[in-house]
Design a protein around this motif. Structure first.
Motif, PDB file in Angstrom:
ATOM      1  N   ILE A  68       0.868  -1.179   0.000  1.00 36.00           N
ATOM      2  CA  ILE A  68       0.000   0.000   0.000  1.00 36.00           C
ATOM      3  C   ILE A  68       0.901   1.224   0.000  1.00 36.00           C
ATOM      4  CG2 ILE A  68      -1.639   1.423   1.290  1.00 36.00           C
ATOM      5  CD1 ILE A  68      -2.974  -1.087   2.263  1.00 36.00           C
ATOM      6  N   GLU A  69       0.805   2.007  -1.041  1.00 34.42           N
ATOM      7  CA  GLU A  69       1.453   3.312  -1.121  1.00 34.42           C
ATOM      8  C   GLU A  69       0.317   4.321  -1.194  1.00 34.42           C
ATOM      9  OE1 GLU A  69       4.215   3.481  -4.401  1.00 34.42           O
ATOM     10  OE2 GLU A  69       5.023   1.508  -3.917  1.00 34.42           O
ATOM     11  N   THR A  70       0.065   4.998  -0.104  1.00 35.37           N
ATOM     12  CA  THR A  70      -1.098   5.873   0.020  1.00 35.37           C
ATOM     13  C   THR A  70      -1.245   6.807  -1.176  1.00 35.37           C
ATOM     14  OG1 THR A  70      -0.915   5.761   2.412  1.00 35.37           O
ATOM     15  CG2 THR A  70      -2.253   7.561   1.510  1.00 35.37           C
ATOM     16  N   ASP A  71      -2.450   6.773  -1.737  1.00 34.08           N
ATOM     17  CA  ASP A  71      -2.857   7.603  -2.878  1.00 34.08           C
ATOM     18  C   ASP A  71      -2.075   7.312  -4.157  1.00 34.08           C
ATOM     19  OD1 ASP A  71      -4.672   8.753  -1.155  1.00 34.08           O
ATOM     20  OD2 ASP A  71      -3.539  10.593  -0.886  1.00 34.08           O
ATOM     21  N   LYS A  72      -1.318   6.193  -4.185  1.00 37.39           N
ATOM     22  CA  LYS A  72      -0.515   5.869  -5.368  1.00 37.39           C
ATOM     23  C   LYS A  72      -0.752   4.463  -5.881  1.00 37.39           C
ATOM     24  CE  LYS A  72       3.135   9.068  -4.342  1.00 37.39           C
ATOM     25  NZ  LYS A  72       4.338   9.359  -3.678  1.00 37.39           N
ATOM     26  N   ARG A  73      -0.695   3.473  -4.973  1.00 39.12           N
ATOM     27  CA  ARG A  73      -0.662   2.091  -5.446  1.00 39.12           C
ATOM     28  C   ARG A  73      -1.127   1.118  -4.379  1.00 39.12           C
ATOM     29  NH1 ARG A  73       4.908  -0.551  -6.143  1.00 39.12           N
ATOM     30  NH2 ARG A  73       4.186  -2.592  -6.297  1.00 39.12           N
ATOM     31  N   ILE A  74      -1.816   0.058  -4.835  1.00 37.91           N
ATOM     32  CA  ILE A  74      -2.213  -1.066  -3.982  1.00 37.91           C
ATOM     33  C   ILE A  74      -1.848  -2.331  -4.748  1.00 37.91           C
ATOM     34  CG2 ILE A  74      -4.127  -2.308  -2.883  1.00 37.91           C
ATOM     35  CD1 ILE A  74      -5.729   0.382  -3.079  1.00 37.91           C
ATOM     36  N   VAL A  75      -1.266  -3.311  -4.061  1.00 45.68           N
ATOM     37  CA  VAL A  75      -1.002  -4.621  -4.659  1.00 45.68           C
ATOM     38  C   VAL A  75      -1.532  -5.677  -3.699  1.00 45.68           C
ATOM     39  CG1 VAL A  75       0.710  -6.257  -5.539  1.00 45.68           C
ATOM     40  CG2 VAL A  75       1.085  -3.787  -5.817  1.00 45.68           C
ATOM     41  N   ILE A  76      -2.382  -6.561  -4.219  1.00 45.25           N
ATOM     42  CA  ILE A  76      -2.901  -7.669  -3.423  1.00 45.25           C
ATOM     43  C   ILE A  76      -2.601  -8.990  -4.124  1.00 45.25           C
ATOM     44  CG2 ILE A  76      -4.783  -6.310  -2.412  1.00 45.25           C
ATOM     45  CD1 ILE A  76      -6.672  -7.984  -4.368  1.00 45.25           C
ATOM     46  N   GLU A  88      -2.903  -5.210  -9.117  1.00 47.09           N
ATOM     47  CA  GLU A  88      -2.258  -3.934  -8.799  1.00 47.09           C
ATOM     48  C   GLU A  88      -3.127  -2.787  -9.292  1.00 47.09           C
ATOM     49  OE1 GLU A  88       2.015  -1.716  -9.276  1.00 47.09           O
ATOM     50  OE2 GLU A  88       1.373  -3.039 -10.910  1.00 47.09           O
ATOM     51  N   TRP A  89      -3.414  -1.870  -8.373  1.00 48.68           N
ATOM     52  CA  TRP A  89      -4.095  -0.622  -8.719  1.00 48.68           C
ATOM     53  C   TRP A  89      -3.038   0.471  -8.731  1.00 48.68           C
ATOM     54  CZ3 TRP A  89      -6.218  -4.336  -5.725  1.00 48.68           C
ATOM     55  CH2 TRP A  89      -7.564  -4.651  -5.880  1.00 48.68           C
ATOM     56  N   VAL A  90      -3.049   1.300  -9.756  1.00 52.47           N
ATOM     57  CA  VAL A  90      -2.197   2.487  -9.802  1.00 52.47           C
ATOM     58  C   VAL A  90      -3.115   3.691  -9.938  1.00 52.47           C
ATOM     59  CG1 VAL A  90      -0.395   3.711 -11.066  1.00 52.47           C
ATOM     60  CG2 VAL A  90      -0.255   1.217 -10.796  1.00 52.47           C
ATOM     61  N   PHE A  91      -2.942   4.649  -9.045  1.00 49.90           N
ATOM     62  CA  PHE A  91      -3.768   5.858  -8.998  1.00 49.90           C
ATOM     63  C   PHE A  91      -2.917   7.041  -9.445  1.00 49.90           C
ATOM     64  CE2 PHE A  91      -5.132   2.791  -5.902  1.00 49.90           C
ATOM     65  CZ  PHE A  91      -6.515   2.759  -6.045  1.00 49.90           C
ATOM     66  N   SER A  92      -3.291   7.643 -10.558  1.00 48.36           N
ATOM     67  CA  SER A  92      -2.523   8.766 -11.113  1.00 48.36           C
ATOM     68  C   SER A  92      -3.386  10.018 -11.109  1.00 48.36           C
ATOM     69  CB  SER A  92      -2.092   8.449 -12.554  1.00 48.36           C
ATOM     70  OG  SER A  92      -1.324   7.275 -12.590  1.00 48.36           O
ATOM     71  N   PRO A  93      -3.077  10.976 -10.222  1.00 51.98           N
ATOM     72  CA  PRO A  93      -3.854  12.217 -10.224  1.00 51.98           C
ATOM     73  C   PRO A  93      -3.542  13.019 -11.485  1.00 51.98           C
ATOM     74  CG  PRO A  93      -2.032  12.361  -8.673  1.00 51.98           C
ATOM     75  CD  PRO A  93      -2.022  10.971  -9.219  1.00 51.98           C
ATOM     76  N   LEU A  94      -4.575  13.432 -12.194  1.00 51.67           N
ATOM     77  CA  LEU A  94      -4.394  14.272 -13.379  1.00 51.67           C
ATOM     78  C   LEU A  94      -4.438  15.740 -12.998  1.00 51.67           C
ATOM     79  CD1 LEU A  94      -6.504  12.256 -15.949  1.00 51.67           C
ATOM     80  CD2 LEU A  94      -4.073  12.059 -15.392  1.00 51.67           C
ATOM     81  N   ASP A  95      -5.209  16.040 -11.990  1.00 47.67           N
ATOM     82  CA  ASP A  95      -5.245  17.352 -11.345  1.00 47.67           C
ATOM     83  C   ASP A  95      -5.900  17.133  -9.982  1.00 47.67           C
ATOM     84  OD1 ASP A  95      -8.091  17.425 -11.652  1.00 47.67           O
ATOM     85  OD2 ASP A  95      -7.917  18.422 -13.592  1.00 47.67           O
ATOM     86  N   GLU A  96      -6.277  18.190  -9.287  1.00 44.08           N
ATOM     87  CA  GLU A  96      -6.807  18.012  -7.931  1.00 44.08           C
ATOM     88  C   GLU A  96      -8.200  17.384  -7.894  1.00 44.08           C
ATOM     89  OE1 GLU A  96      -7.768  21.959  -9.528  1.00 44.08           O
ATOM     90  OE2 GLU A  96      -5.820  21.051  -9.120  1.00 44.08           O
ATOM     91  N   LYS A  97      -8.868  17.257  -9.058  1.00 47.58           N
ATOM     92  CA  LYS A  97     -10.228  16.711  -9.084  1.00 47.58           C
ATOM     93  C   LYS A  97     -10.393  15.500  -9.995  1.00 47.58           C
ATOM     94  CE  LYS A  97     -12.364  21.153  -8.171  1.00 47.58           C
ATOM     95  NZ  LYS A  97     -13.251  22.203  -8.679  1.00 47.58           N
ATOM     96  N   GLU A  98      -9.301  14.980 -10.566  1.00 43.94           N
ATOM     97  CA  GLU A  98      -9.399  13.851 -11.485  1.00 43.94           C
ATOM     98  C   GLU A  98      -8.294  12.835 -11.220  1.00 43.94           C
ATOM     99  OE1 GLU A  98     -11.347  15.805 -15.492  1.00 43.94           O
ATOM    100  OE2 GLU A  98      -9.165  15.657 -15.376  1.00 43.94           O
ATOM    101  N   THR A  99      -8.691  11.547 -11.251  1.00 44.47           N
ATOM    102  CA  THR A  99      -7.748  10.461 -11.007  1.00 44.47           C
ATOM    103  C   THR A  99      -7.902   9.415 -12.098  1.00 44.47           C
ATOM    104  OG1 THR A  99      -7.996  10.811  -8.630  1.00 44.47           O
ATOM    105  CG2 THR A  99      -7.021   8.714  -9.333  1.00 44.47           C
ATOM    106  N   PHE A 100      -6.787   9.007 -12.680  1.00 48.23           N
ATOM    107  CA  PHE A 100      -6.795   7.912 -13.648  1.00 48.23           C
ATOM    108  C   PHE A 100      -6.414   6.648 -12.893  1.00 48.23           C
ATOM    109  CE2 PHE A 100      -5.096   5.316 -17.148  1.00 48.23           C
ATOM    110  CZ  PHE A 100      -6.175   5.404 -18.026  1.00 48.23           C
ATOM    111  N   VAL A 101      -7.282   5.638 -12.953  1.00 48.28           N
ATOM    112  CA  VAL A 101      -7.060   4.386 -12.230  1.00 48.28           C
ATOM    113  C   VAL A 101      -6.746   3.284 -13.232  1.00 48.28           C
ATOM    114  CG1 VAL A 101      -8.026   2.699 -10.619  1.00 48.28           C
ATOM    115  CG2 VAL A 101      -8.722   5.105 -10.476  1.00 48.28           C
ATOM    116  N   SER A 102      -5.668   2.568 -12.979  1.00 52.03           N
ATOM    117  CA  SER A 102      -5.271   1.421 -13.798  1.00 52.03           C
ATOM    118  C   SER A 102      -5.241   0.197 -12.891  1.00 52.03           C
ATOM    119  CB  SER A 102      -3.893   1.665 -14.400  1.00 52.03           C
ATOM    120  OG  SER A 102      -3.474   0.544 -15.142  1.00 52.03           O
TER     121      SER A 102
END
Length: 155
Positions: A68-76, A88-102
């Protein structure tokens, strides 16, 4: 020529919410249960196992949180013994109101037909999870996509 490992499933989507809110939606079962499983034993914590349940299917699964990398990544790691896969989830903030989730599910085992089936099912499933998360987080709508994936009476 090097061999390429295509034994993974991937789903990605933009969610128009801050990264911290989107990240928490996948850590906290009180939120995740609004768009994916029906019950989680507790929040994800690195190095610990928890249980997720899909009560509509009478199915539960033990999940071990590797990273768990807070606000960045989760691996289970999850799955039947000897057939565990990594998610694996990767969370990429595009700006303060948008997040791209992979979301990538990997480490499938078996013959080519089994792997192909698992990759297809995982891609379909995680696409529904992301669409459900988007609807819930952006509009507070519970679409019941996972419930409706396997309606009663159809096999």
């Amino acid at each position: 020529m090097a061999a390429v490992n295509n034994n993974f499933a991937k789903a990605e989507m933009l969610i128009r919410k801050p990264v911290s809110e989107v990240f928490q939606a996948f850590i906290d079962p009180e939120i995740t249960s609004k768009f994916w499983f029906t019950k989680g034993s507790e929040k994800l914590k690195e190095g610990e196992s928890i249980v997720w349940s899909w009560e509509m299917y009478g199915f539960s699964l033990t999940v071990f949180t590797k990273v768990i990398e807070t606000d960045k990544r989760i691996v289970i790691e999850w799955g039947n013994s000897g057939e565990e896969t990594l998610v694996e989830w990767v969370f990429s903030p595009l700006d303060e109101k948008e997040t791209f989730v992979s979301i990538t599910n990997s480490n499938f085992k078996g013959d080519a037909d089994k792997i192909l089936s698992e990759v297809r099912n995982s891609t379909e499933g995680f696409t529904l999870v992301l669409a459900g998360a988007k609807a819930f987080l952006e509009h507070q709508i519970q679409l019941n996509l996972v419930l409706d994936r396997f309606p009663k009476g159809l096999s």
